[in-house]
Design an enzyme around this catalytic site. Structure first.
Site: not given
Length: 169
Positions: A83-85, A142
């Site tokens: 998740n979100e490297p 986001y």
């Protein structure tokens, strides 16, 4: 699960760790579709080859353990290896280490289970070449929250541009 059904949802990702056996059994019973994820959150690749090699070995073991445990759950439809490297600092512009890491880790997941797609979940700082190794493109964004907070019109426009760019790529 009752709240998910109440809002009309039928799927979720076990971000950012494998959920309990009981949660997985309930997902099977209730008919939810699950993206099952290992606890590889916010990985960075600017700490040297030895650290990256160690991290890869740990992630491979986590993938193997997750798939061995959950492969018989009909609710599981995909495997998420991260998740979100992100790339940052000295790594920015030199993404070979991360690309090699995810190419190998995703291949490892596919070798463990050839019946389900494997992916990583990207965010704004995740290199597109890493995300491109995934069988399914998944992104966390986001806009309107951390970026352009409260500016919903601008956030929606930015998200639309970004999704169009991803689609074109």
């Amino acid at each position: 699960h009752a709240l998910l059904k109440w809002v009309g949802a039928n799927s979720y990702r076990t971000s950012h760790y494998p959920y309990s056996d009981e949660a997985m059994a309930l997902a099977d019973k209730e008919g939810f579709l699950i993206i099952d994820e290992i606890p590889a959150v916010g990985l960075l690749f600017d700490d040297g080859d030895k650290a990256v090699e160690t991290r890869l070995a740990i992630c491979k073991q986590q993938v193997s353990d997750l798939i061995a445990r959950d492969k018989n759950h009909p609710s599981v439809i995909m495997w998420s290896v991260a998740n979100e490297p992100a790339s940052r600092g000295a790594m920015r512009g030199n993404t070979d280490s991360g690309l090699e890491f995810f190419t190998e880790l995703l291949a490892h997941a596919r070798a463990q289970d050839r019946t389900r797609p494997a992916l990583l979940v990207g965010e704004q700082r995740t290199e597109r070449s890493w995300v491109a190794q995934s069988d399914v493109i998944t992104v966390n964004r986001y806009w309107g929250w951390y970026i352009l907070p409260g500016q919903i019109d601008k956030a929606v426009a930015q998200l639309a541009r970004e999704l169009d760019d991803l689609h074109a790529a």
